[in-house]
Design a protein around this motif. Structure first.
Motif, short mmCIF file in Angstrom:
data_model
loop_
_atom_site.label_atom_id
_atom_site.label_comp_id
_atom_site.label_asym_id
_atom_site.label_seq_id
_atom_site.Cartn_x
_atom_site.Cartn_y
_atom_site.Cartn_z
N ARG A 28 -33.90 -16.00 1.01
CA ARG A 28 -33.92 -17.52 0.64
C ARG A 28 -34.25 -17.82 -0.70
O ARG A 28 -33.38 -18.88 -0.89
CB ARG A 28 -35.06 -18.03 1.67
N ALA A 31 -30.58 -16.83 -2.41
CA ALA A 31 -29.66 -17.90 -1.78
C ALA A 31 -29.51 -19.10 -2.40
O ALA A 31 -28.79 -19.88 -2.73
CB ALA A 31 -29.79 -17.85 -0.17
N HIS A 35 -26.72 -20.85 -4.32
CA HIS A 35 -26.13 -22.29 -3.94
C HIS A 35 -26.32 -23.10 -5.28
O HIS A 35 -25.24 -24.04 -5.47
CB HIS A 35 -26.99 -22.89 -2.86
N ARG A 40 -22.71 -21.67 -2.51
CA ARG A 40 -22.82 -21.03 -1.39
C ARG A 40 -23.41 -19.67 -1.82
O ARG A 40 -23.55 -19.09 -2.71
CB ARG A 40 -21.42 -20.58 -0.80
N THR A 42 -23.96 -15.92 -1.56
CA THR A 42 -23.08 -14.31 -1.68
C THR A 42 -23.87 -13.28 -1.43
O THR A 42 -23.16 -12.33 -1.51
CB THR A 42 -22.33 -14.20 -3.06
N ASP A 44 -26.58 -11.47 1.24
CA ASP A 44 -27.43 -11.56 2.51
C ASP A 44 -28.75 -10.89 2.65
O ASP A 44 -29.08 -10.20 1.70
CB ASP A 44 -26.27 -11.21 3.89
N THR A 206 -24.61 -4.81 8.32
CA THR A 206 -23.16 -5.85 8.18
C THR A 206 -22.08 -4.74 7.82
O THR A 206 -20.88 -5.35 7.76
CB THR A 206 -23.45 -6.69 7.01
N PRO A 231 -21.87 -12.69 3.77
CA PRO A 231 -22.66 -13.90 4.37
C PRO A 231 -22.04 -14.90 5.09
O PRO A 231 -21.11 -15.32 4.42
CB PRO A 231 -23.63 -14.23 2.71
N GLY A 232 -22.72 -15.51 6.11
CA GLY A 232 -22.33 -16.68 6.55
C GLY A 232 -21.19 -16.21 7.74
O GLY A 232 -20.72 -17.03 8.72
N GLY A 233 -20.63 -15.02 7.70
CA GLY A 233 -19.69 -14.71 8.74
C GLY A 233 -18.37 -15.20 8.54
O GLY A 233 -17.47 -15.20 9.39
N ASP A 234 -18.03 -15.98 7.28
CA ASP A 234 -16.61 -16.61 7.31
C ASP A 234 -15.65 -16.14 6.58
O ASP A 234 -14.55 -16.44 6.20
CB ASP A 234 -16.93 -18.11 6.92
N GLU A 235 -16.21 -14.82 5.87
CA GLU A 235 -15.22 -14.19 5.14
C GLU A 235 -15.68 -12.68 4.99
O GLU A 235 -16.78 -12.41 5.23
CB GLU A 235 -15.17 -14.58 3.59
#
Length: 311
Positions: A28, A31, A35, A40, A42, A44, A206, A231-235
């Motif tokens: 945390r 992250a 941010h 964002r 990068t 995890d 992961t 991280p985030g599962g979008d890339e």
């Protein structure tokens, strides 16, 4: 638990060593830093957990967490060999925590007999760059985070003659480890044991076998790409690219990367990233297949003159 050895906490803060149970809290913090700098995360929690399990890292002596009076994590640092990391939560910048943690890291490295210490910082983190430069650190290596957008399914070229490709399978780990370590011998400082290497690759929660293609010439493994779900599962994220010396310049790396990109696309991801650095000479390869630089970092290094160990 007592304060981490030889770290002098400032007023309003208390310190202690990290434990493996702290991975999510540390994530945390990291992250939040990412941010602030990049809009964002990068990193995890899986990656932080791997860092905390590195062979040779004595958590009781080589790590420190700094909490504020409210119990919130304000900063942390670790030292292992010639490398260290220091992160300070954005809400606690400008209070001297970064300088204190840097001093602790140097003292710990000296106490372990180290003669040099290096840290990687984002080029956009001007305060961290200024702190390192004012503390005697000099640029050593440039690192780039590259990305490729995939609005359409990537086209994968045909394998070179005599080359067969398949996804990673259980049991491939040790062979891929040997391939990667042999491929990186020319620029890495030391070979990693399988256990250390696996922490950041095939042993990660992961790790994505479907996006980790392997190339064979007959029964011989000649190339591999290892990938993670970002991280985030979008890339997607490519963690390792390795090709045997005697099979380079045949298009194997390009083909394997495109195969990994296609696998991520099929899984719904429209972006894939990877890190490279100036010692590998691979930047031009990645640009030729359509990747662009998202951001850059620099490894700063400092010779540690004999002196106080901080105790």
């Amino acid at each position: 638990m007592s304060a981490s050895p030889f770290f002098r906490s400032q007023a309003g803060y208390r310190s202690r060593p990290a434990t493996t149970a702290d991975a999510r809290e540390i994530h945390r913090l990291v992250a939040a830093c990412e941010h602030r700098l990049h809009d964002r995360a990068t990193t995890d929690a899986d990656g932080i957990a791997a860092d905390l399990r590195q062979p040779g890292l004595d958590l009781a002596y080589d790590t420190v967490l700094v909490h504020d009076d409210g119990g919130r994590l304000a900063g942390w640092a670790w030292v292992r060999g010639r490398r260290s990391t220091v992160d300070v939560h954005p809400d606690h910048l400008g209070r001297g925590l970064g300088r204190s943690l840097l001093a602790w890291a140097e003292a710990r490295a000296r106490r372990r007999g180290g003669d040099r210490l290096a840290q990687t910082v984002s080029d956009s983190d001007r305060a961290a760059v200024a702190l390192l430069r004012s503390s005697g650190y000099s640029p050593l290596v440039t690192e780039w985070l590259l990305e490729i957008a995939m609005p359409e399914e990537p086209v994968v070229p045909e394998p070179p003659e005599g080359i067969l490709v398949r996804p990673f399978r259980p049991g491939d780990g040790h062979a891929v480890h040997r391939l990667a370590e042999d491929a990186f011998d020319e620029w890495q400082q030391r070979r990693q044991s399988y256990e250390e290497w696996a922490l950041h690759t095939v042993g990660r929660a992961t790790f994505e076998p479907a996006a980790s293609p392997i190339a064979f010439a007959g029964d011989r493994m000649v190339g591999a790409v290892l990938s993670l779900n970002g991280p985030g599962g979008d890339e997607g994220y490519v963690e390792r690219v390795a090709v045997r010396h005697d099979h380079r310049n045949r298009g194997i790396a390009r083909m394997l990367l495109r195969e990994a990109f296609r696998a991520f696309y099929v899984n719904g991801m429209r972006t894939c990233t990877l890190w490279t650095h100036s010692d590998t000479g691979a930047l031009s390869l990645y640009k030729r297949i359509g990747m662009t630089v998202r951001r850059s970092s620099t490894v700063y290094s400092k010779e540690l003159a004999p002196g106080t160990t901080g105790d």
